[in-house]
Design a protein around this motif. Structure first.
Motif, short mmCIF file in Angstrom:
data_model
loop_
_atom_site.label_atom_id
_atom_site.label_comp_id
_atom_site.label_asym_id
_atom_site.label_seq_id
_atom_site.Cartn_x
_atom_site.Cartn_y
_atom_site.Cartn_z
N PRO A 1 108.74 63.17 41.93
CA PRO A 1 109.89 62.26 42.05
C PRO A 1 110.18 61.50 40.75
O PRO A 1 111.35 61.36 40.36
CB PRO A 1 109.47 61.31 43.18
CG PRO A 1 108.51 62.11 44.01
CD PRO A 1 107.75 62.94 43.01
N ALA A 2 109.13 61.04 40.07
CA ALA A 2 109.33 60.32 38.81
C ALA A 2 109.86 61.25 37.73
O ALA A 2 110.70 60.85 36.91
CB ALA A 2 108.02 59.68 38.37
N MET A 3 109.41 62.50 37.72
CA MET A 3 109.90 63.46 36.74
C MET A 3 111.38 63.77 36.99
O MET A 3 112.16 63.89 36.05
CB MET A 3 109.08 64.74 36.80
CG MET A 3 107.77 64.70 36.01
SD MET A 3 108.04 64.54 34.22
CE MET A 3 109.05 65.99 33.90
N ARG A 4 111.76 63.90 38.25
CA ARG A 4 113.17 64.16 38.56
C ARG A 4 114.05 62.98 38.17
O ARG A 4 115.19 63.15 37.73
CB ARG A 4 113.32 64.50 40.04
CG ARG A 4 112.85 65.92 40.37
CD ARG A 4 112.87 66.21 41.85
NE ARG A 4 112.59 67.62 42.09
CZ ARG A 4 112.13 68.10 43.24
NH1 ARG A 4 111.91 67.28 44.27
NH2 ARG A 4 111.90 69.41 43.40
N ALA A 5 113.52 61.77 38.32
CA ALA A 5 114.27 60.59 37.89
C ALA A 5 114.48 60.60 36.38
O ALA A 5 115.58 60.30 35.89
CB ALA A 5 113.54 59.32 38.33
N LEU A 6 113.45 60.95 35.63
CA LEU A 6 113.59 61.05 34.17
C LEU A 6 114.55 62.17 33.80
O LEU A 6 115.36 62.04 32.86
CB LEU A 6 112.22 61.29 33.52
CG LEU A 6 112.21 61.51 32.00
CD1 LEU A 6 112.77 60.29 31.28
CD2 LEU A 6 110.78 61.80 31.52
N ALA A 7 114.49 63.29 34.54
CA ALA A 7 115.36 64.44 34.24
C ALA A 7 116.83 64.09 34.40
O ALA A 7 117.69 64.71 33.76
CB ALA A 7 114.99 65.62 35.14
N ARG A 8 117.14 63.10 35.24
CA ARG A 8 118.54 62.69 35.41
C ARG A 8 119.10 62.02 34.16
O ARG A 8 120.31 61.89 34.00
CB ARG A 8 118.67 61.76 36.62
CG ARG A 8 118.55 62.49 37.96
CD ARG A 8 119.02 61.62 39.11
NE ARG A 8 118.12 60.52 39.39
CZ ARG A 8 117.09 60.60 40.24
NH1 ARG A 8 116.84 61.74 40.90
NH2 ARG A 8 116.32 59.55 40.46
#
Length: 246
Positions: free
Chosen positions: A155-162
């Protein structure tokens, strides 16, 4: 202070943190923490002398599938430069000792696993060599998450990917076989695949998408989401086109 004195001071500081000095190779020093198995190599360039242009801390951990790999290279100049650019510092020996205390010691005090490295990367507390751009942080973060099986950080990686720009996102999604595994996982809802059994060739290794994991057939529409695709077990990130589609 001379170069060899700076080297001795830095080595003594690492030993004070619980790292055992296990090897000395010309100008490089290797340390290992007995409790965490965190191994670090301290690499100066060109050498410990009147000036040090580059100082790198190479950080490695055991892999879940066996073996050991470099998880992160902490470039001192990238931690110092406001934009994370890797420039020759031309530091005097006493400056190196001070910068190690300010930038490398906090890293060594906090990091006990590859997951800690990823947490620091996500928080911006440590920088990849050369850039602080979200694209670079995402690429290296995905490498850590994949090879050390850190699915709980997804989830944190997907937030950064945004935060990645659309231009960079498109470039990071394209591969000769379709869509990259990184894009499938971070932007298209795929689960993180299990770590490959082999060793990574380096921190840029995202896995071999043609032989490891899963694929999706999306009727010639590489942009379709996994929920619309039929899932098979051939290669991660590969979107197979139906015969006759172009």
């Amino acid at each position: 202070m001379r170069g060899r004195q700076a080297r001795s001071a830095v080595c003594a500081r690492l030993e004070s943190l619980g790292y055992q000095h296990v090897a000395r190779r010309a100008h490089d020093d290797v340390f290992r923490h007995a409790e965490t198995e965190h191994q670090v190599a301290l690499v100066p360039y060109p050498r410990w002398g009147r000036r040090v242009d580059i100082l790198t801390l190479e950080s490695s951990f055991p892999l879940p599938a066996g073996g050991r790999a470099t998880a992160f290279k902490v470039d001192l100049s990238s931690q110092v430069h406001p934009d994370g650019v890797a420039l020759a510092g031309r530091w005097r020996p006493e400056e190196v000792v001070s910068l190690v205390e300010k930038h490398l010691v906090p890293y060594l005090q906090r990091v006990r696993s590859a997951g800690d490295v990823l947490d620091m990367l996500l928080a911006g507390d440590v920088r990849p060599a050369g850039s602080v751009a979200p694209r670079v942080r995402v690429q290296h973060g995905y490498f850590l998450m994949k090879w050390w099986a850190l699915a709980d950080r997804l989830p944190a990686m997907r937030a950064l990917a945004r935060e990645v720009t659309e231009t960079d996102r498109l470039a990071m999604s394209k591969a000769p076989w379709g869509r990259t595994e990184l894009a499938e996982v971070l932007w298209h809802g795929r689960d993180l695949p299990a770590p490959p059994a082999r060793l990574p060739w380096g921190p840029g290794d995202q896995g071999d998408a043609r032989t490891e994991g899963w694929y999706s057939t999306a009727g010639g529409e590489p942009g379709r989401t996994p929920q619309e695709a039929e899932v098979g077990m051939v290669a991660p990130g590969v979107v197979l086109r139906e015969q006759g589609s172009h």
